[in-house]
Design a protein around this motif. Structure first.
Motif, PDB file in Angstrom:
ATOM      1  N   ILE A 195       2.265   4.990  -2.632  1.00  0.00           N
ATOM      2  CA  ILE A 195       2.083   5.693  -3.910  1.00  0.00           C
ATOM      3  C   ILE A 195       3.147   5.201  -5.011  1.00  0.00           C
ATOM      4  N   SER A 207       1.351  10.195 -10.569  1.00  0.00           N
ATOM      5  CA  SER A 207       1.534   9.529  -9.343  1.00  0.00           C
ATOM      6  C   SER A 207      -0.004   8.421  -9.219  1.00  0.00           C
ATOM      7  N   ILE A 238      -2.675  -0.010  -3.993  1.00  0.00           N
ATOM      8  CA  ILE A 238      -3.519  -0.914  -2.696  1.00  0.00           C
ATOM      9  C   ILE A 238      -3.584  -2.249  -2.967  1.00  0.00           C
ATOM     10  N   PRO A 263      -2.167   5.300  -6.870  1.00  0.00           N
ATOM     11  CA  PRO A 263      -2.230   4.748  -5.553  1.00  0.00           C
ATOM     12  C   PRO A 263      -2.018   3.192  -5.609  1.00  0.00           C
ATOM     13  N   ASP A 310       0.852  -1.244  -0.052  1.00  0.00           N
ATOM     14  CA  ASP A 310       0.110   0.003  -0.024  1.00  0.00           C
ATOM     15  C   ASP A 310       0.771   1.238  -0.063  1.00  0.00           C
TER      16      ASP A 310
END
Length: 143
Positions: free
Chosen positions: A38, A102, A106, A104, A36
């Motif tokens: 960036i 950028s 996850i 995410p 998790d």
């Protein structure tokens, strides 16, 4: 917080060559071991850019056409007057999009929309070899 960095090189044709780099970025994400955080994708240089698109022939054509409308190749650029390299339009086009994005991260997966791919756009007026950097700031699920 951990940081994982990697890079890869893409050879381009120049002249608004648009290349899907999602597989290369995904491979780096998978190799990182991070779960998790960036994901930063960045290309150094002032005549290339990173963005997203639905990577299909119609939109690839449309993006190239839009770039030509925004910064036409055949007009006078002071950059060309000074350097005589003919790529003033390339610098302007790249500045509209930018050199990095950028995303995410996850559960160990790069978060992209169903029809969203990460692309490199090489705006220079000649073929180039572009080095793309991927840096991931995240947590290791095993920590």
């Amino acid at each position: 917080m951990a940081v994982y960095s990697a890079s890869f090189t893409i050879d381009t044709k120049g002249n608004a060559d648009i290349i899907d780099i999602t597989p290369e970025v995904s491979d780096i994400v998978n190799s990182s071991g991070l779960s998790d955080g960036i994901v930063l994708v960045y290309v150094p240089g002032s005549t290339s850019a990173i963005t997203t698109i639905e990577y299909e022939p119609g939109l690839v054509h449309d993006l190239k056409a839009a770039l030509e409308r925004l910064a036409p190749e055949g007009i006078v650029y002071q950059h060309n007057e000074k350097w005589h390299d003919g790529n003033g339009h390339s610098h302007i086009r790249a500045s509209f999009i930018g050199q990095g994005e950028s995303f995410p991260l996850i559960d160990g997966k790069l978060l992209l929309g169903t029809w969203q791919q990460i692309i490199l756009v090489d705006m220079d007026n000649r073929p180039r070899s572009r080095k793309v950097f991927v840096q991931i700031y995240g947590e290791n699920s095993y920590s």
